[in-house]
Scaffold this motif. Structure first.
Motif, short mmCIF file in Angstrom:
data_model
loop_
_atom_site.label_atom_id
_atom_site.label_comp_id
_atom_site.label_asym_id
_atom_site.label_seq_id
_atom_site.Cartn_x
_atom_site.Cartn_y
_atom_site.Cartn_z
N TYR A 22 0.83 -1.19 0.00
CA TYR A 22 0.00 0.00 0.00
C TYR A 22 0.87 1.25 0.00
N TYR A 23 0.24 2.35 -0.36
CA TYR A 23 0.91 3.64 -0.46
C TYR A 23 0.29 4.61 0.53
N ASN A 24 0.98 5.72 0.76
CA ASN A 24 0.40 6.76 1.60
C ASN A 24 -0.91 7.25 1.01
N ILE A 121 -4.89 15.96 12.09
CA ILE A 121 -4.59 14.52 12.13
C ILE A 121 -3.82 14.11 10.88
N ASP A 122 -2.80 13.30 11.05
CA ASP A 122 -2.08 12.76 9.91
C ASP A 122 -2.90 11.61 9.32
N PHE A 123 -3.62 11.89 8.25
CA PHE A 123 -4.49 10.89 7.64
C PHE A 123 -3.72 9.66 7.16
N ASN A 124 -2.41 9.80 6.94
CA ASN A 124 -1.62 8.65 6.50
C ASN A 124 -1.53 7.56 7.57
N LYS A 125 -1.85 7.91 8.81
CA LYS A 125 -1.82 6.92 9.89
C LYS A 125 -3.13 6.16 10.00
N ASN A 130 -4.34 1.08 -1.59
CA ASN A 130 -3.80 -0.20 -2.03
C ASN A 130 -3.10 0.01 -3.37
N CYS A 131 -2.54 -1.03 -3.96
CA CYS A 131 -1.71 -0.83 -5.15
C CYS A 131 -2.53 -0.42 -6.37
N LEU A 163 -9.13 6.51 -9.35
CA LEU A 163 -8.78 6.95 -10.70
C LEU A 163 -8.06 8.29 -10.67
N ILE A 164 -8.56 9.21 -9.86
CA ILE A 164 -7.94 10.54 -9.79
C ILE A 164 -6.53 10.43 -9.22
N TRP A 165 -6.34 9.56 -8.23
CA TRP A 165 -5.01 9.35 -7.65
C TRP A 165 -4.05 8.87 -8.73
#
Length: 211
Positions: A22-24, A121-125, A130-131, A163-165
């Protein structure tokens, strides 16, 4: 094409469960931060330009650039704490979030939980990708219940956010490939690779348009 096929394919739910890569959720460089220090304004909509800058022209909840939705005129201003139930916070800057219309409409006046503030809040936590770019909830999310509620209520699982990502990533790739093509105009492999990326880019753009 594998990415696009899996995003719209029926096997996606199964794949989501077994993927371990997974990615940030968002690039830390673009993490929003409220910076307005001017005089209070009489109406929350008057803050929109400042909010857009503070949120780096992206939705605070999905990290989608407003450019994919038609620009700032198509983006909304959400109230972290519902303006229906917290009238004293309607025009308070710290209670405002720049966001895409879809999540704002889905969230509506919900106040069944304390929504996570994308600036505090750090949303990455709590969230990841996913890939295939789909937003998922991290298994070790520190705010698991709230994240789950936000995920379901605001429909963060929708394909268009993935899709936008990917389109953002493909845009960078296309620009870099074009620069390389100028440096190596006779490189056939580079030309073919660029053609494939551009074709994938337009396929995803078209799917986003009709989704």
């Amino acid at each position: 094409y594998e990415i696009l096929r899996c995003l719209v394919g029926s096997e996606m739910c199964i794949r989501d469960r077994i993927l371990i890569m997974y990615y940030n959720f968002r690039d830390p460089y673009y993490a929003p931060s409220r910076g307005y220090r001017g005089l209070p304004k009489s109406h929350y909509r008057a803050y929109k330009d400042q909010l857009r800058e503070d949120f780096k022209k992206r939705c605070g909840y999905t990290f989608c650039s407003d450019g994919w939705f038609g620009g700032p005129s198509c983006f909304h201003i959400d109230h972290l704490k519902s303006k229906k139930y917290y009238k004293d916070l309607i025009h308070t800057y710290e209670n405002l979030v720049y966001c895409c219309a879809s999540v704002n409409i889905a969230k509506s006046d919900d106040h069944s939980c304390e929504y996570l503030d994308p600036c505090d809040i750090d949303f990455n936590k709590d969230f990841a990708r996913n890939c295939f770019g789909r937003i998922i909830i991290r298994s070790d999310a520190p705010h698991q219940k709230i994240a789950q509620h936000m995920y379901e209520r605001m429909k963060l699982y929708l394909t268009k956010y993935a899709l936008i990502w990917w389109l953002d990533r493909l845009t960078i790739l296309v620009n870099e490939a074009r620069q390389l093509k100028k440096q190596y105009p006779d490189n056939i492999d580079l030309k073919n690779a660029l053609d494939e990326v551009i074709e994938a880019y337009y396929d995803m753009t078209e799917f986003l348009r009709v989704s």
